[in-house]
Design a protein around this motif. Structure first.
Motif, PDB file in Angstrom:
ATOM      1  N   GLY A  55       0.804  -1.283  -0.240  1.00  0.00           N
ATOM      2  CA  GLY A  55       0.037   0.251  -0.149  1.00  0.00           C
ATOM      3  C   GLY A  55       1.049   1.187   0.021  1.00  0.00           C
ATOM      4  O   GLY A  55       2.242   1.132  -0.588  1.00  0.00           O
ATOM      5  N   HIS A  56       1.169   2.022   0.936  1.00  0.00           N
ATOM      6  CA  HIS A  56       1.476   3.267   1.061  1.00  0.00           C
ATOM      7  C   HIS A  56       2.282   3.414   1.534  1.00  0.00           C
ATOM      8  O   HIS A  56       3.246   3.861   1.120  1.00  0.00           O
ATOM      9  N   ALA A  57       2.987   2.238   2.215  1.00  0.00           N
ATOM     10  CA  ALA A  57       4.737   1.963   2.817  1.00  0.00           C
ATOM     11  C   ALA A  57       5.701   1.546   1.844  1.00  0.00           C
ATOM     12  O   ALA A  57       6.057   1.938   2.264  1.00  0.00           O
ATOM     13  N   ALA A  58       4.702   0.979   0.603  1.00  0.00           N
ATOM     14  CA  ALA A  58       5.499   1.078  -0.257  1.00  0.00           C
ATOM     15  C   ALA A  58       6.849   1.858  -1.210  1.00  0.00           C
ATOM     16  O   ALA A  58       7.180   2.026  -1.753  1.00  0.00           O
ATOM     17  N   ASP A  59       5.234   2.876  -1.418  1.00  0.00           N
ATOM     18  CA  ASP A  59       5.466   4.166  -1.947  1.00  0.00           C
ATOM     19  C   ASP A  59       6.397   4.806  -1.003  1.00  0.00           C
ATOM     20  O   ASP A  59       7.031   6.419  -0.511  1.00  0.00           O
ATOM     21  N   HIS A  60       6.904   4.754   0.356  1.00  0.00           N
ATOM     22  CA  HIS A  60       7.540   5.704   1.569  1.00  0.00           C
ATOM     23  C   HIS A  60       9.011   4.528   2.274  1.00  0.00           C
ATOM     24  O   HIS A  60       8.331   3.643   3.876  1.00  0.00           O
ATOM     25  N   PRO A  61      10.036   3.818   1.807  1.00  0.00           N
ATOM     26  CA  PRO A  61      10.704   3.004   1.736  1.00  0.00           C
ATOM     27  C   PRO A  61      11.440   3.414   2.851  1.00  0.00           C
ATOM     28  O   PRO A  61      11.903   2.780   3.831  1.00  0.00           O
TER      29      PRO A  61
END
Length: 300
Positions: free
Chosen positions: A188-194
């Protein structure tokens, strides 16, 4: 159908995502772009699934979540049915944003209000939404006044790992019974915020030491992936009657048994809303084919 395929006969809790829609866009949310989707359970579909789980799998409890469950217009109807008609233990997991009026309405039928927080003050607000920290604390205070038991959840990230202990102490002041710590998974969004991922496993060791030495009165439950070597590989038994702790239904009706599979479209089972039954739809990447292990929780 779940029993015929897996041997599982009892599922203690249903995590029921009533809708994708949310009033937040949290940086780590596993739903990601699905927060914009219109999929949702109608109240009738929700109570039918609850009834089915109670009858077929002896389900004892339900956690209502989303999206944000307090923006679901029929929340009170579902809560009342789950408690009055089915006798389920009813929990809600919420961001706690401006929920006081609706919380007062459902309080007599609610066993636990669990509020998600991601640190203290601005740390939480940067990940969640400006003003969300104080609003969540207000919700906890109102719940305490209404006699509703409370808990909290926190997803541990690089930005808030040093605020776990201060948050736990703050929650003690509000008489919160339990803080549950989740491991961030890059979906989800976490994939865009490593940058939110904790890359130094020694930081988990320091966190566990802090918690063990803090003499907290609040119970702290920890996803065992928050450790130097990760969690033990625990899977459901391959055969024979058994039980599992939980299953999660997303707003489309997809059912997921392992938290580690949530948000990855790895479901092997679906709740068919029109036919009111559970069907097996295996795929090359479902959680049974991949043998995705369960999340292991322990006390800090």
């Amino acid at each position: 159908m779940i029993g015929e395929v897996t041997g599982i006969r009892k599922i203690r809790m249903l995590y029921l995502q009533l809708l994708y829609r949310c009033n937040f866009e949290c940086l780590h949310c596993f739903h990601g772009k699905r927060l914009q989707h219109a999929d949702a359970f109608t109240a009738d579909e929700a109570v039918k699934l609850l009834t089915l789980m109670r009858e077929l799998y002896d389900t004892e409890a339900v956690t209502l979540l989303g999206g944000e469950p307090f923006v679901y217009k029929d929340l009170a109807q579902v809560v009342r049915y789950a408690k009055r008609e089915l006798g389920l233990r009813v929990e809600i997991c919420t961001n706690g944003y401006r929920i006081e009026r609706r919380l007062t309405e459902i309080a007599p039928h609610l066993d636990l209000l669990r509020v998600s927080l991601e640190g203290i003050g601005s740390t939480n607000d940067h990940i969640r939404k400006f003003g969300s920290y104080q609003s969540a604390l207000s919700a906890l205070d109102v719940a305490r006044g209404l006699g509703v038991r409370t808990g909290a959840t926190m997803t541990v990230t690089s930005r808030n790992i040093n605020e776990v202990l201060p948050l736990a102490r703050t929650l003690e002041h509000y008489e919160v019974e339990q803080l549950k710590l989740h491991c961030l998974r890059p979906v989800g969004h976490a994939a865009d915020h490593p940058e939110l991922l904790v890359t130094d496993s020694a930081a988990y060791v320091r966190l566990r030491d802090q918690l063990q030495n803090a003499a907290l009165t609040i119970e702290v439950i920890v996803d065992e992936d928050l450790s130097e070597h990760g969690a033990p590989d625990v899977r459901a038994p391959a055969d024979g009657p058994t039980e599992i702790e939980r299953i999660e239904a997303d707003p489309r009706g997809a059912l997921t048994m392992s938290c580690k599979a949530v948000g990855r479209d790895s479901h092997a089972f679906w709740y068919d809303k029109l036919a009111d039954h559970i069907v097996h739809r295996p795929s090359a990447n479902d959680e049974l084919t991949f043998e995705i292990p369960n999340v292991v929780y322990g006390r800090a």
